[in-house]
Design a protein around this motif. Structure first.
Motif, mmCIF file in Angstrom:
data_model
loop_
_atom_site.group_PDB
_atom_site.id
_atom_site.type_symbol
_atom_site.label_atom_id
_atom_site.label_comp_id
_atom_site.label_asym_id
_atom_site.label_seq_id
_atom_site.Cartn_x
_atom_site.Cartn_y
_atom_site.Cartn_z
ATOM 1 N N GLY A 56 0.789 -1.373 0.103
ATOM 2 C CA GLY A 56 -0.121 0.037 -0.134
ATOM 3 C C GLY A 56 0.726 1.343 -0.017
ATOM 4 O O GLY A 56 0.645 2.312 -0.699
ATOM 5 N N THR A 57 2.024 1.064 0.736
ATOM 6 C CA THR A 57 2.731 2.311 0.750
ATOM 7 C C THR A 57 3.547 2.775 -0.603
ATOM 8 O O THR A 57 3.543 3.978 -0.945
ATOM 9 C CB THR A 57 3.993 2.169 1.789
ATOM 10 N N ALA A 58 3.704 1.602 -1.344
ATOM 11 C CA ALA A 58 4.257 1.714 -2.832
ATOM 12 C C ALA A 58 3.435 2.473 -3.706
ATOM 13 O O ALA A 58 3.664 3.206 -4.474
ATOM 14 C CB ALA A 58 4.812 0.371 -3.178
ATOM 15 N N LEU A 59 2.116 1.962 -3.538
ATOM 16 C CA LEU A 59 0.900 2.489 -4.360
ATOM 17 C C LEU A 59 1.001 3.794 -3.975
ATOM 18 O O LEU A 59 0.882 4.787 -4.763
ATOM 19 C CB LEU A 59 -0.394 1.606 -4.183
ATOM 20 N N TYR A 60 0.976 4.231 -2.835
ATOM 21 C CA TYR A 60 0.832 5.673 -2.479
ATOM 22 C C TYR A 60 1.861 6.536 -2.821
ATOM 23 O O TYR A 60 1.706 7.748 -3.477
ATOM 24 C CB TYR A 60 0.714 5.749 -0.929
ATOM 25 N N ASP A 61 3.160 5.698 -2.563
ATOM 26 C CA ASP A 61 4.171 6.832 -3.052
ATOM 27 C C ASP A 61 4.119 7.265 -4.691
ATOM 28 O O ASP A 61 4.449 7.837 -5.184
ATOM 29 C CB ASP A 61 5.283 6.104 -2.810
ATOM 30 N N TYR A 62 3.701 6.062 -5.396
ATOM 31 C CA TYR A 62 3.662 6.214 -6.893
ATOM 32 C C TYR A 62 2.502 7.064 -7.289
ATOM 33 O O TYR A 62 3.019 7.986 -7.990
ATOM 34 C CB TYR A 62 3.087 4.745 -7.556
ATOM 35 N N ILE A 63 1.475 7.279 -6.562
ATOM 36 C CA ILE A 63 0.451 8.184 -6.969
ATOM 37 C C ILE A 63 0.742 9.716 -6.275
ATOM 38 O O ILE A 63 0.473 10.687 -7.126
ATOM 39 C CB ILE A 63 -1.031 7.816 -6.404
ATOM 40 N N ARG A 64 1.208 9.644 -5.093
ATOM 41 C CA ARG A 64 1.775 10.962 -4.391
ATOM 42 C C ARG A 64 2.664 11.591 -5.466
ATOM 43 O O ARG A 64 2.640 12.729 -5.784
ATOM 44 C CB ARG A 64 2.337 10.919 -3.134
ATOM 45 N N ALA A 106 -4.229 12.133 -0.883
ATOM 46 C CA ALA A 106 -4.823 12.365 0.347
ATOM 47 C C ALA A 106 -5.739 11.520 0.838
ATOM 48 O O ALA A 106 -5.893 11.010 1.833
ATOM 49 C CB ALA A 106 -5.127 13.761 0.872
ATOM 50 N N THR A 107 -6.776 11.149 -0.178
ATOM 51 C CA THR A 107 -7.787 10.209 -0.050
ATOM 52 C C THR A 107 -7.368 8.945 0.261
ATOM 53 O O THR A 107 -7.780 8.232 1.026
ATOM 54 C CB THR A 107 -8.752 10.466 -1.118
ATOM 55 N N LEU A 108 -6.358 8.555 -0.596
ATOM 56 C CA LEU A 108 -5.743 7.205 -0.363
ATOM 57 C C LEU A 108 -5.100 7.054 0.979
ATOM 58 O O LEU A 108 -5.001 5.915 1.446
ATOM 59 C CB LEU A 108 -4.671 6.842 -1.641
ATOM 60 N N ALA A 109 -4.369 8.053 1.446
ATOM 61 C CA ALA A 109 -3.545 7.986 2.581
ATOM 62 C C ALA A 109 -4.680 7.745 3.755
ATOM 63 O O ALA A 109 -4.495 7.106 4.744
ATOM 64 C CB ALA A 109 -3.171 9.479 2.879
ATOM 65 N N ILE A 111 -7.507 6.310 3.390
ATOM 66 C CA ILE A 111 -7.961 4.737 3.389
ATOM 67 C C ILE A 111 -7.055 3.804 3.755
ATOM 68 O O ILE A 111 -7.101 2.999 4.751
ATOM 69 C CB ILE A 111 -8.353 4.627 1.932
ATOM 70 N N LEU A 112 -5.543 3.975 3.490
ATOM 71 C CA LEU A 112 -4.576 3.296 4.307
ATOM 72 C C LEU A 112 -4.735 3.442 5.674
ATOM 73 O O LEU A 112 -4.226 2.469 6.339
ATOM 74 C CB LEU A 112 -3.281 3.669 3.544
ATOM 75 N N ALA A 113 -4.812 4.599 6.149
ATOM 76 C CA ALA A 113 -4.628 4.764 7.579
ATOM 77 C C ALA A 113 -5.784 4.149 8.610
ATOM 78 O O ALA A 113 -5.490 3.639 9.616
ATOM 79 C CB ALA A 113 -4.748 6.339 7.878
ATOM 80 N N CYS A 114 -7.003 3.892 7.912
ATOM 81 C CA CYS A 114 -8.039 3.030 8.761
ATOM 82 C C CYS A 114 -8.373 1.601 7.985
ATOM 83 O O CYS A 114 -9.013 1.201 8.358
ATOM 84 C CB CYS A 114 -9.385 3.825 8.637
ATOM 85 N N LYS A 115 -7.115 1.272 7.340
ATOM 86 C CA LYS A 115 -7.197 -0.029 6.790
ATOM 87 C C LYS A 115 -7.400 -1.250 7.596
ATOM 88 O O LYS A 115 -8.180 -2.419 7.464
ATOM 89 C CB LYS A 115 -6.042 -0.484 5.763
ATOM 90 N N ASP A 116 -6.950 -1.133 8.809
ATOM 91 C CA ASP A 116 -6.855 -2.139 9.923
ATOM 92 C C ASP A 116 -7.842 -1.891 11.144
ATOM 93 O O ASP A 116 -7.736 -2.758 12.107
ATOM 94 C CB ASP A 116 -5.488 -2.249 10.525
ATOM 95 N N HIS A 117 -8.582 -0.839 10.923
ATOM 96 C CA HIS A 117 -9.644 -0.450 12.042
ATOM 97 C C HIS A 117 -10.768 -1.569 11.804
ATOM 98 O O HIS A 117 -10.973 -1.754 10.889
ATOM 99 C CB HIS A 117 -10.119 0.981 11.646
ATOM 100 N N PRO A 118 -11.158 -1.861 13.012
ATOM 101 C CA PRO A 118 -12.354 -2.823 12.988
ATOM 102 C C PRO A 118 -13.686 -2.474 12.708
ATOM 103 O O PRO A 118 -14.434 -3.252 11.994
ATOM 104 C CB PRO A 118 -12.186 -3.327 14.529
ATOM 105 N N ASP A 119 -13.925 -1.296 12.437
ATOM 106 C CA ASP A 119 -15.180 -0.442 12.071
ATOM 107 C C ASP A 119 -14.879 0.771 11.359
ATOM 108 O O ASP A 119 -15.547 1.652 12.171
ATOM 109 C CB ASP A 119 -16.092 -0.533 13.203
#
Length: 362
Positions: A56-64, A106-109, A111-119
């Motif tokens: 996910g980080t590599a995808l973010y870096d590519y788009i950013r 920023a939107t992708l960031a 999404i990645l930030a709450c990827k592991d959030h349970p809800d």
């Protein structure tokens, strides 16, 4: 019969898969079927797909690195909608809000930030023009099998669902990150899909009121017939899906990070939008008496649908006016007449209803 029994007997068939698709195969074999098709591995060579496969980080870096920072519209839903962008229970509106605009990366960031959030909340943005947001992404990731003009659009979200709707144009949806489950319904299943208000739709297009993942067959019994005619497929990064226009499709993202790139095209770019004709018909034909509607139905069958063949075989090709080949000048004239018809004085409330009805065209 119990709902579970009906569902068991109506399991959708699998969508056909194709490999090594080129333009000849697309034009000669896939499009003429007028059915959805999975194009396995079509874009697995894309740099953006490879970045996604890395992390996910590599995808973010590519788009950013390629995002020009243009603000885009974000659709956010509370955790209790479980990612399903839909109607409110009382049909008073939609179950999500339009958040403050922000950049694509920023939107992708978020999404990645709450990827592991349970809800997590539902986060989604669709139809973002790549050429206006990340033009280098468009240049580095091209779809070589297309021979019609098309402006690629990005669709980004977490585990969200786009409820059953149709598109006005043929399209190819290319998976970049995450998996999606497509459930397709043939156009003739319209009566069994229980379409909601045409001027109130989660994605702008007419949308089914039935939740495909948990259909209420007591409330929507004919949906069982739609399921019997449906087909489904799960697609992975690098795969693509051909979706013919007017085929209804429900799109469920199966992972917490999903990104796809969609290409729509018209074989005849000069064509007017058919949905606009439907909207105009609702204003001009539906209010008439039953006997008058019947007369206009026959008029449409004769001139528009041409059920009896050429309606004016007795006129030479250069004397058919709007019933013949439409020159640019005649198209301009017809558009002007339609605009006059649609903009003549009318009550304010009716005008607002018409504008909402025509919103899917924008």
């Amino acid at each position: 019969m119990a709902t579970a029994d009906l569902l068991d007997r109506s399991s959708p068939a699998k969508t056909a898969e194709w490999r090594n698709v080129d333009l000849k195969t697309l034009r000669g074999e896939i499009i003429p079927r007028d059915r959805p098709a999975v194009l396995k591995g079509l874009v697995e060579h894309w740099p953006i797909v490879r970045a996604s496969a890395e992390s996910g980080t590599a995808l973010y870096d590519y788009i950013r690195a390629r995002d020009q920072g243009r603000p885009i519209r974000i659709l956010v839903g509370k955790p209790d909608i479980k990612g399903v962008y839909f109607y409110r229970e009382d049909m008073s509106g939609l179950n999500f809000e339009f958040a403050q605009q922000q950049s694509f990366h920023a939107t992708l960031a978020n999404i990645l930030a709450c990827k592991d959030h349970p809800d997590p909340p539902s986060i989604y943005t669709g139809a973002t023009l790549v050429s206006e947001t990340c033009p280098d992404v468009a240049r580095e990731n091209t779809l070589d099998i297309l021979d019609r003009p098309s402006r690629p659009r990005m669709w980004l979200g977490n585990a969200v669902t786009a409820a059953t709707h149709y598109d006005n144009m043929d399209g190819i949806n290319c998976m970049v990150a995450g998996r999606k489950r497509f459930t397709f319904f043939p156009p003739d299943q319209l009566p069994n899909l229980y379409i909601g208000p045409l001027d109130l739709a989660p994605g702008g297009q007419p949308t089914s009121m039935v939740r495909v993942s948990a259909p209420d067959l007591e409330r929507f019994p004919r949906f069982a017939q739609a399921l019997a005619a449906a087909e489904t497929v799960d697609v992975e990064p690098g795969d693509a899906v051909f979706i013919p226009n007017l085929w209804w499709h429900n799109v469920e993202s199966l992972d917490r990070v999903n990104l796809s790139v969609n290409y729509w095209w018209l074989d005849k770019p000069e064509m007017a939008e058919p949905f606009a004709a439907l909207a105009h018909g609702l204003m001009a034909i539906t209010p008439l008496s039953a006997s008058r509607r019947e007369l206009w139905r026959k008029m449409f069958e004769h001139y528009v649908f041409q059920t009896d063949g050429d309606p004016v075989p007795y006129l030479p090709p250069d004397r058919r006016g709007m019933l013949g080949a439409l020159s640019p000048e005649l198209q301009t004239h017809l558009r002007t007449q339609l605009i006059r018809s649609l903009t003549k004085p009318m009550p304010g409330q009716l005008r607002e209803q018409i504008l909402r009805l025509l919103l899917p065209l924008r």
